[in-house]
Design an enzyme around this catalytic site. Structure first.
Site, PDB file in Angstrom:
ATOM      1  N   SER A 102      -9.772   2.200   2.822  1.00  0.00           N
ATOM      2  CA  SER A 102      -8.844   2.920   1.982  1.00  0.00           C
ATOM      3  C   SER A 102      -7.862   2.028   1.221  1.00  0.00           C
ATOM      4  O   SER A 102      -7.266   2.473   0.248  1.00  0.00           O
ATOM      5  CB  SER A 102      -8.052   3.907   2.854  1.00  0.00           C
ATOM      6  OG  SER A 102      -7.249   3.217   3.787  1.00  0.00           O
TER       7      SER A 102
ATOM      8  N   SER B 190     -10.071  -0.270   7.056  1.00  0.00           N
ATOM      9  CA  SER B 190      -9.470  -0.236   5.714  1.00  0.00           C
ATOM     10  C   SER B 190      -8.759  -1.489   5.234  1.00  0.00           C
ATOM     11  O   SER B 190      -8.321  -1.547   4.093  1.00  0.00           O
ATOM     12  CB  SER B 190      -8.514   0.932   5.596  1.00  0.00           C
ATOM     13  OG  SER B 190      -9.258   2.108   5.400  1.00  0.00           O
TER      14      SER B 190
ATOM     15  N   LYS C 149       0.868  -1.182   0.000  1.00  0.00           N
ATOM     16  CA  LYS C 149       0.000   0.000   0.000  1.00  0.00           C
ATOM     17  C   LYS C 149       0.905   1.233   0.000  1.00  0.00           C
ATOM     18  O   LYS C 149       1.917   1.273   0.711  1.00  0.00           O
ATOM     19  CB  LYS C 149      -0.885  -0.026   1.257  1.00  0.00           C
ATOM     20  CG  LYS C 149      -1.866   1.147   1.350  1.00  0.00           C
ATOM     21  CD  LYS C 149      -2.798   0.994   2.553  1.00  0.00           C
ATOM     22  CE  LYS C 149      -3.807   2.124   2.650  1.00  0.00           C
ATOM     23  NZ  LYS C 149      -4.728   1.951   3.799  1.00  0.00           N
TER      24      LYS C 149
HETATM   25  N1  GLN Z   1     -13.383   4.556   6.193  1.00  0.00           N
HETATM   26  C1  GLN Z   1     -12.717   5.001   7.367  1.00  0.00           C
HETATM   27  C2  GLN Z   1     -12.253   6.424   7.188  1.00  0.00           C
HETATM   28  O1  GLN Z   1     -12.547   6.979   6.198  1.00  0.00           O
HETATM   29  C3  GLN Z   1     -11.565   4.090   7.704  1.00  0.00           C
HETATM   30  C4  GLN Z   1     -10.369   4.326   6.915  1.00  0.00           C
HETATM   31  C5  GLN Z   1      -9.198   3.502   7.361  1.00  0.00           C
HETATM   32  O2  GLN Z   1      -9.358   2.492   8.036  1.00  0.00           O
HETATM   33  N2  GLN Z   1      -8.011   3.953   6.990  1.00  0.00           N
HETATM   34  O3  GLN Z   1     -11.604   6.975   8.016  1.00  0.00           O
END
Ligand code: GLN
Length: 488
Positions: free
Chosen positions: A149, A173, A74
Site C-alpha cells: 500500500s 506494504s 505516508k
Molecule cells: N497487500 C496486503 C493487503 O492488502 C498488505 C497491505 C499492507 O501491508 N498494508 O492487506
C-alpha cells in the site's frame, strides 16, 4: 543534488554547501513537475517554515545528522497542519490536532516534511489502486502499478521526489512497493516503531518503517524512528541502539537460508533469475547458501486474509460519521446516518474487508475461522524459529523474492481481489511472525511486455536483527549498483 543519498545530503548541509531551504525548494519543484500522483498534499509554506528552523539549527552548529534533510510521510501518519486522509474519502478533509509519534520524532530530529504520500485506502492493497485519490504511477513505467500500500512512498523515492519516506507494512506494504519501484525499505520487528498516530488497519501486524535509496539511509532513519512510546500499548521497551553499527562487517561465513517454498510454481522466471543472481553475489561476498523449508508459507494467505480483516473491521468501526470524517448529507434516523456515511465514505476493498472481518468474528464462525487462523499464525512463526533460532538453527538470515512478479499493469488486477491477495505470498508470513524484513533492488524483469521493471530481494532476520539485515544489504550495495539506478 536530488540524486544524492540522505547521508550525502546531510554532509552537504553540515558543510553549508546547500541550505535546508534551498534543498526543500529543489524537491518541492520536482514534486510540482511530477505527474506520478505520488503526493496527495503539499504545502510549500509549511515546508519552508520547517526548513527555516532547520537552517537556524544548522547555523548554530547543531550536528544532528538528519537536520535539514527532507522527508515525506505516508498519508496514514497523522500530521498537525497537513491533511491526513489514509487514501480514503472517509477522511477527505481530516486535519489531525496532533502529530504521529513517528512524525514528531522526525520533526525533533530536524527533518523537513515535503508532504503526504498517496497510499491504498487504509493501507489495504498491493497496487495503490485502492486509493480514493487515484493510483500512483510507477516511475519506471507509467503503465505499471508502484506496488502498495505504500506506493506513493516508494514511487517518490524512486523518482527522486524525496530522499526518504515513511511507510507502513501490515503484510508487505513497505517491502513490496520498494521491490516494485527499485528502492530500499525495511519493516522492523513488530513493536519497534510506535503506532501512535498511525491510522490503524490491523493492529497486531501494522508496523512503520523507512523507504530510502540505500540500506545505510534506512539505518539512519530507523535510529530516529524507533523507541518506546507509552502511548502505544504494544511498543517495545528496549535500549536505544545504533542500527548502522555493523554496516561494514564482513559477510564471510554468513549462512543464508533459501526457503524452497519461495521458489515454487508461480514465481516468474525473470524475478527468479534476478534473485538467484543476487544470491550468487552473496556467495562471492563469502556467504554460504543453505536450503531451508518454511512449510506453512502457503497458509499465510488464508491466515492473513482472516486476521487482518478481522482487526480492520474492529478498527474501522470508529468511522461512524460522528467522531471522524465523512458524514452523509441526507439521512433519516441515527442508524441511517451511520449506514449512509460508511457506505459513501469507504471504498470497495475496505467494505469487502469489513464484511469478511465481521463474518469471521461472528458467533458460530469465530472458532472455525478466526481462532483457527490464530493457531496457524503461531505455526508460521514457529517455522521461522526452526530456521533462525535454537541449537539446530540453520541460517543467520533468510533470502528470497519479495513479489512473485515485477510490477503489473494498472487495471490488470482491479477486478480480481484474490489475484491481489495471492501476490502477497512472500511477504505475509514475515508480518504474521512479527519479524523484520527488507527489500533491496537486485535487478530488472526481462519480460518484453514488462520492459524495465525492478526486482527486489527480500532479506528476513530474527527478532531485533535489523542491524544485521542492514549490514547484509549494505555489503550487497557496496558490491552492486542496482540501488543507484534511476528511472528515465
Ligand atoms: N497487500 C496486503 C493487503 O492488502 C498488505 C497491505 C499492507 O501491508 N498494508 O492487506
Amino acid at each position: 543534488m536530488h540524486k544524492l543519498t540522505l547521508k550525502e545530503l546531510s554532509a552537504q548541509l553540515q558543510a553549508r554547501k546547500i541550505s535546508a531551504t534551498e534543498l526543500a525548494t529543489l524537491f518541492l519543484d520536482r514534486i510540482d513537475a511530477s505527474d506520478l500522483n505520488a503526493f496527495l498534499h503539499v504545502d510549500r509554506e509549511l515546508t519552508l517554515a520547517q526548513a527555516k528552523v532547520a537552517d537556524s539549527r544548522l547555523s548554530a552548529n547543531d550536528a544532528g545528522q538528519l537536520i535539514g534533510v527532507p522527508i515525506a510521510h505516508k498519508d496514514i501518519f497523522v500530521t498537525r497542519g497537513w491533511r491526513t486522509t489514509a487514501g480514503s474519502r472517509m477522511l477527505d478533509n481530516y486535519v489531525s490536532p496532533f502529530d504521529a509519534t513517528v512524525v514528531e520524532q522526525f520533526n525533533a530530529a530536524g527533518m523537513v516534511t515535503l508532504g503526504k504520500l498517496n497510499c491504498d485506502e487504509f493501507a489495504m492493497g498491493s497496487g495503490n489502486e485502492n486509493s480514493y485519490f487515484g493510483p500512483t504511477l510507477n516511475p519506471w513505467d507509467k503503465r505499471a502499478v508502484p506496488g502498495g500500500s505504500s506506493g506513493g512512498s516508494a514511487a517518490a523515492v524512486a523518482a527522486r521526489l524525496a530522499p526518504a519516506a515513511t511507510a507502513t507494512d501490515t503484510g508487505g506494504s513497505i517491502r513490496q512497493p520498494a521491490s516494485l519501484c527499485g528502492v530500499t525499505g525495511i519493516k522492523p520487528t513488530y513493536g519497534s516503531v510506535s503506532r501512535y498516530g498511525m491510522i490503524a488497519f490491523a493492529s497486531s501486524l501494522d508496523q512503520g518503517g523507512p523507504i530510502a535509496k540505500t540500506a545505510e539511509d534506512c539505518g539512519l532513519l530507523l535510529n530516529a524512528m524507533t523507541g518506546f512510546d507509552e502511548r502505544d500499548s504494544t511498543s517495545l521497551q528496549r535500549p536505544k541502539e545504533d542500527f548502522t553499527r555493523s554496516l561494514n562487517d564482513s559477510l564471510q561465513g554468513l549462512r543464508i537460508g533459501v526457503p524452497k517454498e519461495f521458489f515454487g510454481a508461480g514465481l516468474a522466471a525473470d524475478v527468479e533469475a534476478a534473485v538467484r543472481a543476487a544470491l550468487s553475489e552473496f556467495e562471492k561476498l563469502g556467504a554460504q547458501l543453505v536450503e531451508i523449508s518454511l512449510p506453512k508459507t502457503e497458509l499465510s494467505i488464508p491466515v492473513y486474509y482472516v486476521i487482518a480483516p478481522a482487526e480492520a473491521s474492529s478498527n474501522l468501526s470508529r468511522f461512524d460519521g460522528v467522531r471522524y470524517g465523512h458524514r452523509a448529507a441526507d439521512y433519516g434516523n441515527l442508524d441511517d446516518m451511520y449506514r449512509k456515511s460508511r457506505a459513501e465514505g469507504f471504498g470497495e476493498e475496505v467494505k469487502r474487508r469489513i464484511l469478511v472481518g465481521s463474518y469471521v468474528l461472528s458467533h458460530g464462525y469465530y472458532d472455525a475461522y478466526y481462532l483457527q487462523a490464530q493457531k496457524i499464525r503461531r505455526l508460521i512463526a514457529q517455522d521461522f524459529q526452526n530456521a533462525l533460532a535454537g541449537a539446530n538453527r540453520q541460517c543467520d538470515v533468510i533470502m528470497g523474492p519479495v513479489s512473485p512478479t515485477v510490477a503489473w499493469d494498472l487495471g490488470d488486477k482491479t477486478n480480481d481481489p484474490v489475484a491481489n491477495y495471492l501476490a502477497d505470498i512472500f511477504t505475509l508470513s514475515t508480518s504474521l511472525a512479527g519479524l523484520p524484513g527488507m527489500s533491496i533492488p537486485c535487478g530488472f524483469g526481462q519480460g518484453e511486455k514488462n520492459g524495465k521493471r525492478p526486482v527486489g530481494l527480500q532479506i528476513i532476520g530474527n527478532y531485533f536483527d535489523e542491524a544485521r539485515l542492514l549490514n547484509v544489504a549494505h555489503q550487497f550495495q557496496q558490491a552492486t549498483d542496482w540501488h543507484l539506478r534511476e528511472p528515465a
